[in-house]
Design a protein around this motif. Structure first.
Motif, PDB file in Angstrom:
ATOM      1  N   CYS A   1      -2.633  -2.730 -13.996  1.00  0.00           N
ATOM      2  CA  CYS A   1      -2.235  -3.970 -13.341  1.00  0.00           C
ATOM      3  C   CYS A   1      -0.998  -3.742 -12.471  1.00  0.00           C
ATOM      4  O   CYS A   1      -0.451  -2.642 -12.417  1.00  0.00           O
ATOM      5  CB  CYS A   1      -1.958  -5.025 -14.394  1.00  0.00           C
ATOM      6  SG  CYS A   1      -0.700  -4.529 -15.592  1.00  0.00           S
ATOM      7  N   LEU A   2      -0.564  -4.791 -11.808  1.00  0.00           N
ATOM      8  CA  LEU A   2       0.604  -4.670 -10.949  1.00  0.00           C
ATOM      9  C   LEU A   2       1.833  -4.239 -11.760  1.00  0.00           C
ATOM     10  O   LEU A   2       2.100  -4.782 -12.826  1.00  0.00           O
ATOM     11  CB  LEU A   2       0.883  -6.000 -10.256  1.00  0.00           C
ATOM     12  CG  LEU A   2      -0.188  -6.485  -9.294  1.00  0.00           C
ATOM     13  CD1 LEU A   2       0.172  -7.849  -8.742  1.00  0.00           C
ATOM     14  CD2 LEU A   2      -0.383  -5.499  -8.164  1.00  0.00           C
ATOM     15  N   GLU A   3       2.557  -3.285 -11.230  1.00  0.00           N
ATOM     16  CA  GLU A   3       3.692  -2.698 -11.955  1.00  0.00           C
ATOM     17  C   GLU A   3       4.739  -3.739 -12.339  1.00  0.00           C
ATOM     18  O   GLU A   3       5.237  -3.732 -13.461  1.00  0.00           O
ATOM     19  CB  GLU A   3       4.320  -1.578 -11.115  1.00  0.00           C
ATOM     20  CG  GLU A   3       5.401  -0.813 -11.823  1.00  0.00           C
ATOM     21  CD  GLU A   3       4.930  -0.015 -13.031  1.00  0.00           C
ATOM     22  OE1 GLU A   3       5.798   0.394 -13.830  1.00  0.00           O
ATOM     23  OE2 GLU A   3       3.717   0.202 -13.204  1.00  0.00           O
TER      24      GLU A   3
ATOM     25  N   LYS B   1      -4.980 -12.290 -19.437  1.00  0.00           N
ATOM     26  CA  LYS B   1      -6.145 -12.404 -18.565  1.00  0.00           C
ATOM     27  C   LYS B   1      -5.664 -12.310 -17.130  1.00  0.00           C
ATOM     28  O   LYS B   1      -4.628 -12.855 -16.776  1.00  0.00           O
ATOM     29  CB  LYS B   1      -6.870 -13.736 -18.776  1.00  0.00           C
ATOM     30  CG  LYS B   1      -7.594 -13.808 -20.096  1.00  0.00           C
ATOM     31  CD  LYS B   1      -8.393 -15.070 -20.211  1.00  0.00           C
ATOM     32  CE  LYS B   1      -9.031 -15.130 -21.592  1.00  0.00           C
ATOM     33  NZ  LYS B   1      -9.656 -16.420 -21.848  1.00  0.00           N
ATOM     34  N   CYS B   2      -6.447 -11.608 -16.319  1.00  0.00           N
ATOM     35  CA  CYS B   2      -6.082 -11.401 -14.915  1.00  0.00           C
ATOM     36  C   CYS B   2      -7.163 -11.923 -13.984  1.00  0.00           C
ATOM     37  O   CYS B   2      -8.332 -12.002 -14.357  1.00  0.00           O
ATOM     38  CB  CYS B   2      -5.878  -9.911 -14.640  1.00  0.00           C
ATOM     39  SG  CYS B   2      -4.478  -9.190 -15.516  1.00  0.00           S
TER      40      CYS B   2
ATOM     41  N   SER C   1      -7.471 -10.066  -7.508  1.00  0.00           N
ATOM     42  CA  SER C   1      -6.092  -9.651  -7.213  1.00  0.00           C
ATOM     43  C   SER C   1      -5.473  -8.807  -8.324  1.00  0.00           C
ATOM     44  O   SER C   1      -4.455  -8.163  -8.110  1.00  0.00           O
ATOM     45  CB  SER C   1      -5.215 -10.883  -6.979  1.00  0.00           C
ATOM     46  OG  SER C   1      -5.067 -11.618  -8.185  1.00  0.00           O
ATOM     47  N   GLU C   2      -6.079  -8.848  -9.518  1.00  0.00           N
ATOM     48  CA  GLU C   2      -5.572  -8.167 -10.706  1.00  0.00           C
ATOM     49  C   GLU C   2      -4.189  -8.664 -11.112  1.00  0.00           C
ATOM     50  O   GLU C   2      -3.429  -7.972 -11.768  1.00  0.00           O
ATOM     51  CB  GLU C   2      -5.585  -6.647 -10.534  1.00  0.00           C
ATOM     52  CG  GLU C   2      -6.978  -6.102 -10.385  1.00  0.00           C
ATOM     53  CD  GLU C   2      -7.025  -4.605 -10.277  1.00  0.00           C
ATOM     54  OE1 GLU C   2      -5.986  -3.975 -10.032  1.00  0.00           O
ATOM     55  OE2 GLU C   2      -8.111  -4.052 -10.449  1.00  0.00           O
ATOM     56  N   ARG C   3      -3.871  -9.903 -10.757  1.00  0.00           N
ATOM     57  CA  ARG C   3      -2.613 -10.529 -11.165  1.00  0.00           C
ATOM     58  C   ARG C   3      -2.865 -11.323 -12.436  1.00  0.00           C
ATOM     59  O   ARG C   3      -3.954 -11.865 -12.656  1.00  0.00           O
ATOM     60  CB  ARG C   3      -2.088 -11.434 -10.065  1.00  0.00           C
ATOM     61  CG  ARG C   3      -1.729 -10.629  -8.806  1.00  0.00           C
ATOM     62  CD  ARG C   3      -0.796 -11.383  -7.962  1.00  0.00           C
ATOM     63  NE  ARG C   3       0.509 -11.402  -8.594  1.00  0.00           N
ATOM     64  CZ  ARG C   3       1.622 -10.975  -8.023  1.00  0.00           C
ATOM     65  NH1 ARG C   3       1.595 -10.488  -6.810  1.00  0.00           N
ATOM     66  NH2 ARG C   3       2.770 -11.052  -8.647  1.00  0.00           N
ATOM     67  N   VAL C   4      -1.853 -11.408 -13.284  1.00  0.00           N
ATOM     68  CA  VAL C   4      -1.960 -12.148 -14.541  1.00  0.00           C
ATOM     69  C   VAL C   4      -2.122 -13.636 -14.236  1.00  0.00           C
ATOM     70  O   VAL C   4      -1.335 -14.208 -13.480  1.00  0.00           O
ATOM     71  CB  VAL C   4      -0.720 -11.901 -15.419  1.00  0.00           C
ATOM     72  CG1 VAL C   4      -0.745 -12.774 -16.662  1.00  0.00           C
ATOM     73  CG2 VAL C   4      -0.621 -10.427 -15.813  1.00  0.00           C
ATOM     74  N   ILE C   5      -3.153 -14.248 -14.827  1.00  0.00           N
ATOM     75  CA  ILE C   5      -3.386 -15.681 -14.639  1.00  0.00           C
ATOM     76  C   ILE C   5      -3.251 -16.456 -15.951  1.00  0.00           C
ATOM     77  O   ILE C   5      -3.100 -17.671 -15.949  1.00  0.00           O
ATOM     78  CB  ILE C   5      -4.765 -15.967 -14.002  1.00  0.00           C
ATOM     79  CG1 ILE C   5      -5.895 -15.378 -14.840  1.00  0.00           C
ATOM     80  CG2 ILE C   5      -4.807 -15.469 -12.571  1.00  0.00           C
ATOM     81  CD1 ILE C   5      -7.286 -15.796 -14.400  1.00  0.00           C
TER      82      ILE C   5
ATOM     83  N   GLU D   1       3.081 -14.571 -10.399  1.00  0.00           N
ATOM     84  CA  GLU D   1       2.906 -15.537  -9.313  1.00  0.00           C
ATOM     85  C   GLU D   1       1.615 -16.330  -9.395  1.00  0.00           C
ATOM     86  O   GLU D   1       1.507 -17.398  -8.804  1.00  0.00           O
ATOM     87  CB  GLU D   1       2.989 -14.817  -7.967  1.00  0.00           C
ATOM     88  CG  GLU D   1       4.358 -14.239  -7.700  1.00  0.00           C
ATOM     89  CD  GLU D   1       4.431 -13.464  -6.396  1.00  0.00           C
ATOM     90  OE1 GLU D   1       3.466 -13.516  -5.600  1.00  0.00           O
ATOM     91  OE2 GLU D   1       5.466 -12.807  -6.172  1.00  0.00           O
ATOM     92  N   GLU D   2       0.621 -15.836 -10.122  1.00  0.00           N
ATOM     93  CA  GLU D   2      -0.658 -16.544 -10.234  1.00  0.00           C
ATOM     94  C   GLU D   2      -0.887 -17.115 -11.632  1.00  0.00           C
ATOM     95  O   GLU D   2      -1.992 -17.542 -11.951  1.00  0.00           O
ATOM     96  CB  GLU D   2      -1.819 -15.614  -9.862  1.00  0.00           C
ATOM     97  CG  GLU D   2      -1.858 -15.239  -8.400  1.00  0.00           C
ATOM     98  CD  GLU D   2      -3.100 -14.433  -8.029  1.00  0.00           C
ATOM     99  OE1 GLU D   2      -4.141 -14.540  -8.704  1.00  0.00           O
ATOM    100  OE2 GLU D   2      -3.014 -13.687  -7.029  1.00  0.00           O
TER     101      GLU D   2
END
Length: 129
Positions: free
Chosen positions: A26-28, A65-66, A70-74, A99-100
């Motif tokens: 995921c995003l660092e 969960k992402c 975008s593979e950002r955490v939601i 951010e998401e």
């Protein structure tokens, strides 16, 4: 190069790049934020797969969960993820990298209140324990 060959090559490259990115995880900045949260939500059993290992993808961790694109955490489910006999104050600034983030469960963690990086106290009336 034929148009068909070009599209096959382009599609193959995209799959390779996409697969390589998955290995990275995921995003660092979100992975770092999760480790900072882990110091507050410190139950070693509930967060056992939150490990700092190269290639560990936090989107595949329990309680996280992402967004598949975008593979950002939601979503973060941190219900009962803190072992403590006393109430504590959670730094809300730790959530800024997400951010998401659409869903957050902080219930049953003996959270007394919330502070920011400056130590200012926040009261959120909609939270219930």
């Amino acid at each position: 190069m034929e148009a068909k060959s070009f599209w096959v090559l382009l599609t193959t490259l995209l799959f390779i790049i996409r697969g390589w990115r998955q290995i990275e995880g995921c995003l660092e900045q979100e992975r770092i934020a999760l480790f900072q949260l882990k110091s507050f939500f410190n139950d070693p059993i509930e967060l056992k797969d939150w490990v700092d290992v190269k290639g560990s993808n936090c989107c595949q961790w329990e309680r996280v969960k992402c967004n598949i694109t975008s593979e950002r955490v939601i979503s973060l489910n941190l219900n009962h993820a803190r072992r403590s006999t006393s109430n504590g104050y959670l730094n809300v600034s730790l959530f800024l990298p997400f951010e998401e983030l659409k869903s957050l469960d902080l219930s049953n963690n003996k959270i007394e209140g919330f502070v920011d990086n400056k130590g200012s106290l926040f009261f959120i009336s909609m939270l219930t324990d």
